[in-house]
Design a protein around this motif. Structure first.
Motif, PDB file in Angstrom:
ATOM      1  N   ALA A 435       0.826  -1.206   0.000  1.00 23.01           N
ATOM      2  CA  ALA A 435       0.000   0.000   0.000  1.00 23.01           C
ATOM      3  C   ALA A 435       0.861   1.257   0.000  1.00 23.01           C
ATOM      4  N   GLY A 436       2.024   1.177   0.628  1.00 25.12           N
ATOM      5  CA  GLY A 436       2.935   2.317   0.630  1.00 25.12           C
ATOM      6  C   GLY A 436       3.422   2.671  -0.763  1.00 25.12           C
ATOM      7  N   PHE A 437       3.486   1.662  -1.633  1.00 20.87           N
ATOM      8  CA  PHE A 437       3.855   1.890  -3.027  1.00 20.87           C
ATOM      9  C   PHE A 437       2.624   2.106  -3.914  1.00 20.87           C
ATOM     10  N   CYS A 438       1.433   1.998  -3.311  1.00 24.98           N
ATOM     11  CA  CYS A 438       0.178   2.176  -4.041  1.00 24.98           C
ATOM     12  C   CYS A 438       0.055   1.209  -5.209  1.00 24.98           C
ATOM     13  N   TYR A 439       0.493  -0.027  -4.975  1.00 27.41           N
ATOM     14  CA  TYR A 439       0.358  -1.037  -6.021  1.00 27.41           C
ATOM     15  C   TYR A 439      -1.120  -1.339  -6.243  1.00 27.41           C
ATOM     16  N   ILE A 469      -9.440   4.111  -8.637  1.00 29.28           N
ATOM     17  CA  ILE A 469     -10.305   3.731  -7.504  1.00 29.28           C
ATOM     18  C   ILE A 469     -10.817   4.955  -6.747  1.00 29.28           C
ATOM     19  N   GLY A 470     -10.813   6.109  -7.446  1.00 31.39           N
ATOM     20  CA  GLY A 470     -11.496   7.273  -6.882  1.00 31.39           C
ATOM     21  C   GLY A 470     -10.624   8.351  -6.300  1.00 31.39           C
ATOM     22  N   GLY A 471      -9.299   8.175  -6.310  1.00 31.04           N
ATOM     23  CA  GLY A 471      -8.424   9.212  -5.769  1.00 31.04           C
ATOM     24  C   GLY A 471      -8.329  10.415  -6.696  1.00 31.04           C
ATOM     25  N   ILE A 472      -7.874  11.539  -6.138  1.00 34.63           N
ATOM     26  CA  ILE A 472      -7.751  12.771  -6.916  1.00 34.63           C
ATOM     27  C   ILE A 472      -6.400  12.876  -7.590  1.00 34.63           C
ATOM     28  N   GLY A 473      -5.343  12.491  -6.887  1.00 31.32           N
ATOM     29  CA  GLY A 473      -3.999  12.628  -7.437  1.00 31.32           C
ATOM     30  C   GLY A 473      -2.983  11.967  -6.523  1.00 31.32           C
ATOM     31  N   THR A 474      -1.705  12.131  -6.870  1.00 33.15           N
ATOM     32  CA  THR A 474      -0.657  11.364  -6.197  1.00 33.15           C
ATOM     33  C   THR A 474       0.607  12.197  -6.007  1.00 33.15           C
ATOM     34  N   LEU A 475       1.180  12.130  -4.803  1.00 32.89           N
ATOM     35  CA  LEU A 475       2.525  12.624  -4.535  1.00 32.89           C
ATOM     36  C   LEU A 475       3.429  11.400  -4.464  1.00 32.89           C
ATOM     37  N   ILE A 476       4.443  11.353  -5.301  1.00 31.00           N
ATOM     38  CA  ILE A 476       5.252  10.137  -5.442  1.00 31.00           C
ATOM     39  C   ILE A 476       6.670  10.400  -4.950  1.00 31.00           C
ATOM     40  N   GLU A 477       7.109   9.591  -4.001  1.00 35.77           N
ATOM     41  CA  GLU A 477       8.455   9.753  -3.438  1.00 35.77           C
ATOM     42  C   GLU A 477       9.461   8.913  -4.200  1.00 35.77           C
ATOM     43  N   SER A 478      10.539   9.555  -4.635  1.00 35.86           N
ATOM     44  CA  SER A 478      11.664   8.874  -5.256  1.00 35.86           C
ATOM     45  C   SER A 478      12.919   9.229  -4.470  1.00 35.86           C
ATOM     46  N   GLU A 479      13.934   8.348  -4.509  1.00 36.83           N
ATOM     47  CA  GLU A 479      15.162   8.631  -3.776  1.00 36.83           C
ATOM     48  C   GLU A 479      15.773   9.955  -4.224  1.00 36.83           C
ATOM     49  N   GLN A 480      15.714  10.213  -5.503  1.00 31.85           N
ATOM     50  CA  GLN A 480      16.204  11.482  -6.038  1.00 31.85           C
ATOM     51  C   GLN A 480      15.343  11.882  -7.215  1.00 31.85           C
ATOM     52  N   TYR A 481      15.432  13.137  -7.593  1.00 30.02           N
ATOM     53  CA  TYR A 481      14.655  13.594  -8.737  1.00 30.02           C
ATOM     54  C   TYR A 481      15.131  12.888 -10.007  1.00 30.02           C
ATOM     55  N   PRO A 482      14.211  12.415 -10.830  1.00 32.91           N
ATOM     56  CA  PRO A 482      14.631  11.823 -12.116  1.00 32.91           C
ATOM     57  C   PRO A 482      15.097  12.906 -13.080  1.00 32.91           C
ATOM     58  N   ASP A 483      15.881  12.497 -14.075  1.00 28.62           N
ATOM     59  CA  ASP A 483      16.321  13.451 -15.102  1.00 28.62           C
ATOM     60  C   ASP A 483      15.147  13.978 -15.910  1.00 28.62           C
ATOM     61  N   PHE A 488       1.937  12.647 -16.491  1.00 33.24           N
ATOM     62  CA  PHE A 488       0.959  11.967 -15.652  1.00 33.24           C
ATOM     63  C   PHE A 488      -0.446  12.048 -16.254  1.00 33.24           C
ATOM     64  N   MET A 489      -1.235  11.004 -16.029  1.00 37.79           N
ATOM     65  CA  MET A 489      -2.596  10.975 -16.546  1.00 37.79           C
ATOM     66  C   MET A 489      -3.602  11.543 -15.549  1.00 37.79           C
ATOM     67  N   ALA A 490      -3.145  11.867 -14.357  1.00 36.24           N
ATOM     68  CA  ALA A 490      -3.961  12.493 -13.318  1.00 36.24           C
ATOM     69  C   ALA A 490      -3.023  13.406 -12.535  1.00 36.24           C
ATOM     70  N   PRO A 491      -3.548  14.329 -11.720  1.00 37.03           N
ATOM     71  CA  PRO A 491      -2.664  15.218 -10.962  1.00 37.03           C
ATOM     72  C   PRO A 491      -1.628  14.428 -10.159  1.00 37.03           C
ATOM     73  N   ALA A 492      -0.341  14.704 -10.402  1.00 37.88           N
ATOM     74  CA  ALA A 492       0.718  13.972  -9.718  1.00 37.88           C
ATOM     75  C   ALA A 492       2.037  14.702  -9.905  1.00 37.88           C
ATOM     76  N   THR A 493       3.001  14.396  -9.050  1.00 37.97           N
ATOM     77  CA  THR A 493       4.359  14.912  -9.188  1.00 37.97           C
ATOM     78  C   THR A 493       5.290  14.028  -8.384  1.00 37.97           C
ATOM     79  N   ILE A 494       6.587  14.086  -8.691  1.00 36.64           N
ATOM     80  CA  ILE A 494       7.584  13.261  -8.014  1.00 36.64           C
ATOM     81  C   ILE A 494       8.448  14.148  -7.131  1.00 36.64           C
ATOM     82  N   VAL A 495       8.625  13.734  -5.889  1.00 37.79           N
ATOM     83  CA  VAL A 495       9.449  14.495  -4.938  1.00 37.79           C
ATOM     84  C   VAL A 495      10.640  13.647  -4.512  1.00 37.79           C
ATOM     85  N   ASN A 496      11.739  14.290  -4.131  1.00 35.87           N
ATOM     86  CA  ASN A 496      12.900  13.546  -3.660  1.00 35.87           C
ATOM     87  C   ASN A 496      12.808  13.279  -2.165  1.00 35.87           C
TER      88      ASN A 496
END
Length: 795
Positions: A435-439, A469-483, A488-496
């Motif tokens: 669930a932490g990875f939102c699989y 499944i009804g969510g609005i969007g996603t904040l996604i944690e990565s070890e570091q910012y990708p190049d 994204f197909m829905a509101p989302a962004t990647i954070v370090n």
């Protein structure tokens, strides 16, 4: 899409992203490949014919049960027999006098192992007759082995399936719309794209103002399913698919269902299209390097199966015959050999017809030794970043703003949304890790409905799972910012990790956490730099050839796309755009292909080696501090288009030079006869040029840890392509632990096209293991700077 075509599962740095078809497409019945390469369709399975004949003669004493059993056994035998066969490519001797004679020869050779002429016709799928003498057929291992022992057969290798590996980028590397051009000659340049096809309706390929195709053009463009046809911009289009396997997510036509081929074609030679953007992002004028040039399209890559060797060779065979000037191929992942690799083989035959081949380096970085397409007659391209990034502002409920990376094209409909951590929304409390990875199927829909969900990066498409499944969007944690900026197909962004810690602390600090993700915006960043995904050297095939050759923009490149596929390719995505941002060495490759065509338009008679030399020796040096793998990451440096037109000196060579190199590398004359068309006696050739036996514009000296040799002598020859008389003086930069000298240190030219030879001696006195150090040789005149990197590597 050299870019990274991992065909149906790719994320955008390589383009690894889910590529499920978002709509069903019409698939006409296959009735043979309508390309100019000869193709035979396979008829009914011979063992099933035998079965039918036998069953018709069964007497009534056989019971129905026994008949059914016999049918099953024979069917299993038939299936097992088919499983033991694969497609093989077979090269024969010198080019035959006619296509008909070649075809007859191919069938006769094949009959000798198949047992009959009929079976030979059943098994053959391609007869290559235009540019080289070869065929592709379905064979067992034993049949392939028997063929390889025949005197008239030069090479037999098994077919493989390969992977597919742009507005501001041209300005960034110094090719503005106002750059000097020779339009009359540019209109006669034909750039060939071997990719996933093209979208002829795109504004990038309109033919307004274009005259008829150049007189040298011999290609064709037929009528195909869902394909609106060619014009005076797209002057030829063909497809190649000989395996007969259906592809429900693609169309047997040059039409581009994937979008990769459209993107690379418009990057290389697309028209000027103003106000191009991805939903307002990266707005500007989209264009290729040579907007007035023509395009020839050879679809060799398919959504489900990828790019087959036998189809790639058919594409080369046709392109060489058709009269193209540049071949751009963003595909890789084949045999680690120069002599039985389809791209290497095709590119060599193209080179002999004065056609330059440019290919992507691969998207398997940052690991060392991962670079592909390493033949010295291919220009190999790494992917670099430009000075633009796409970021989204996240405002937390406590008023604090943080930033994430990615392309989020959605404006929020309210000021704040409830925020929940995926681990707190687990469907199964015992499995909070997933669930932490939102699989998929790990979250409880009731707990995330109408909310933003904080997830760790596990697989691409996390936002699709949450939205589904009804969510609005996603904040996604990565070890570091990708190049690269993932779309994204829905509101989302990647954070370090640092930003993630701030978000986590906030979530835990309140009973009602909330946040909002704003639409992405552009920010400047330092550049150029080499993408982490871009494959690195050293060259695994030869210790004497530096690869990649050059770096070009390959991150977040805006170019044309197809409307047959959503911008993410994810199920449920409703975003469609005529332009898109893609990343990969697939995107870098057409930048160099376009510049090769640009140089060719100024110098129509230059050889592929001369054009490569001009591109390599005029490149802008890149910093080792930013790119730890140095030349193994960026080759000679960043592409510099306008300087490549006037390099001063070029390192030129012909096919004999490459043959000498192969002999020096340890290949025997018969092993590379498929390249040349007949066996070569290496002992009868003059010695090659020094330590590496090749007149390459870069120098690589590889030291083996178990050998004492620390001295390398490299002989080179340059041709003056600038005005004369003139004098060039050498400037050497030697790294610590290495002494480099050049003799003579001055080159005097009394006329244009005069040649001068020199010798470079590299004495590596102290180099640690697994260490790369680099220097350079620069020839300077009052007008020109001609730079060659010198790389010393100890394994």
């Amino acid at each position: 899409m050299s870019s990274v075509l991992v065909f149906r599962a790719k994320w955008r740095s390589g383009e690894h992203r889910a590529a499920e078809s978002s709509r069903n497409v019409f698939q006409p019945e296959r009735r043979g490949n309508p390309s100019d390469a000869f193709v035979m369709t396979r008829s009914q399975n011979p063992s099933m014919l035998l079965l039918t004949m036998f069953s018709q003669k069964l007497t009534k004493s056989f019971s129905l049960l026994w008949l059914q059993l016999l049918l099953i056994l024979l069917s299993i035998a038939s299936i097992n027999g088919a499983e033991q066969e694969n497609f093989y490519i077979v090269f024969l001797g010198a080019q035959p006098v006619s296509r008909d004679i070649a075809l007859e020869t191919h069938l006769n050779v094949l009959s000798s192992v198949k047992g009959s002429y009929l079976e030979a016709k059943e098994s053959i799928v391609y007869s290559y007759t235009k540019s080289f003498n070869a065929f592709a057929a379905k064979l067992s291992k034993d049949e392939a082995k028997k063929l390889s022992t025949m005197d008239e057969v030069l090479l037999v290798f098994q077919n493989q399936y390969r992977k597919l590996h742009t507005t501001r980028s041209w300005n960034f590397i110094g090719l503005p719309p106002t750059a000097k051009r020779r339009l009359k000659l540019e209109r006669d340049i034909i750039v060939a794209l071997m990719d996933t096809g093209i979208t002829p309706e795109s504004k990038s390929f309109k033919d307004n103002g274009f005259g008829p195709p150049p007189a040298k053009w011999k290609g064709t463009c037929g009528h195909y399913a869902n394909f609106s046809g060619c014009n005076n911009k797209i002057i030829g289009a063909k497809y190649f698919k000989a395996d007969g396997n259906p592809d429900p997510s693609d169309i047997l036509s040059p039409i581009d269902v994937d979008g990769h081929g459209t993107h690379t074609a418009s990057t290389a030679a697309g028209n000027l299209v103003s106000n191009a953007s991805l939903f307002g992002l990266a707005n500007g004028t989209a264009r290729g390097a040579v907007p007035s040039a023509r395009l020839a399209i050879y679809k060799v890559c398919w959504s489900s199966s990828g790019c087959a060797d036998m189809d790639i060779l058919a594409g080369f065979d046709a392109a060489i015959h058709d009269g193209v000037d540049v071949i751009s191929i963003s595909i890789g992942g084949g045999s680690p050999s120069y002599v039985d690799d389809s791209i290497s083989l095709g590119a060599f035959h193209a080179m002999r017809k004065s056609i330059i081949t440019v290919a992507s380096a691969g998207n398997d970085g940052p690991g060392m030794g991962t670079v592909t397409n390493t033949a010295p007659w291919i220009v190999t391209v790494a992917a670099s970043g430009i000075d633009r990034a796409f970021k989204s502002t996240i405002q937390l409920g406590d008023g604090k703003n943080v930033s994430g990376i990615g392309v989020n094209c959605f404006n929020p409909k309210q000021k704040q949304y409830p925020l929940v951590n995926g681990t707190d929304a687990a469907k199964d409390p015992k499995n909070k890790e997933n669930a932490g990875f939102c699989y998929e199927d790990s979250l409880e829909p009731k707990k995330i409905k109408g909310k933003l969900v904080y997830c760790k990066l596990g697989t691409w498409g996390t936002e699709a799972v949450v939205k589904g499944i009804g969510g609005i969007g996603t904040l996604i944690e990565s070890e570091q910012y990708p190049d690269v900026a993932q779309i994204f197909m829905a509101p989302a962004t990647i954070v370090n990790n640092g930003t993630a810690e701030t978000i986590n602390k906030y979530i835990k600090s309140t009973r009602s956490p909330s946040a909002v993700i704003y639409k992405s915006h552009e920010e400047q960043r330092q550049a150029p730099f080499i993408a982490t995904f871009s494959s690195r050297g050293p060259n695994s095939v030869s210790q004497n050839i530096l690869k990649p050759d050059i770096a070009a923009p390959g991150i977040d490149i805006l170019a044309s796309y197809t409307l047959r596929k959503s911008v993410t390719g994810l199920k449920g995505d409703t975003q469609f755009s005529e332009f898109i941002l893609l990343s990969g060495t697939s995107m870098a490759c057409p930048h160099v292909s376009g510049v090769a065509a640009y140089v060719k338009s100024f110098h129509p008679n230059w050889t592929p080696a001369a054009i490569r030399s001009a591109i390599v020796t005029t490149a802008k040096p890149m910093s080792r501090r930013v790119n730890n793998e140095a030349e193994f990451a960026f080759g000679s440096g960043q592409l510099n288009p306008t300087r490549a037109v006037s390099p001063g000196l070029v390192y030129d060579m012909d096919d004999i030079g490459y043959i000498q190199f192969l002999c020096h590398e340890g290949y025997n004359g018969s092993s590379f006869s498929a390249l040349v068309g007949s066996p070569i006696n290496c002992s009868s050739l003059l010695p090659g040029l020094g330590h590496d036996a090749i007149n390459y514009p870069t120098i690589q000296f590889s030291l083996e840890s178990n050998k004492a040799s620390r001295l390398g002598v490299f002989r080179r020859r340059v041709t003056n392509v600038g005005p004369a008389p003139t004098i060039y003086n050498a400037t050497i930069r030697s790294p610590k632990g290495v002494v480099i000298t050049v003799k003579p240190s001055s080159l005097i030219f009394s006329k244009t096209f005069q040649k001068r030879s020199f010798k470079v001696v590299v004495n590596a006195t102290s180099i640690a293991r697994n260490k790369i150090v680099s220097g350079s040789l620069i020839w300077r005149s009052p007008r020109y700077i001609v730079r060659s990197p010198i790389v010393i590597y100890r394994s």
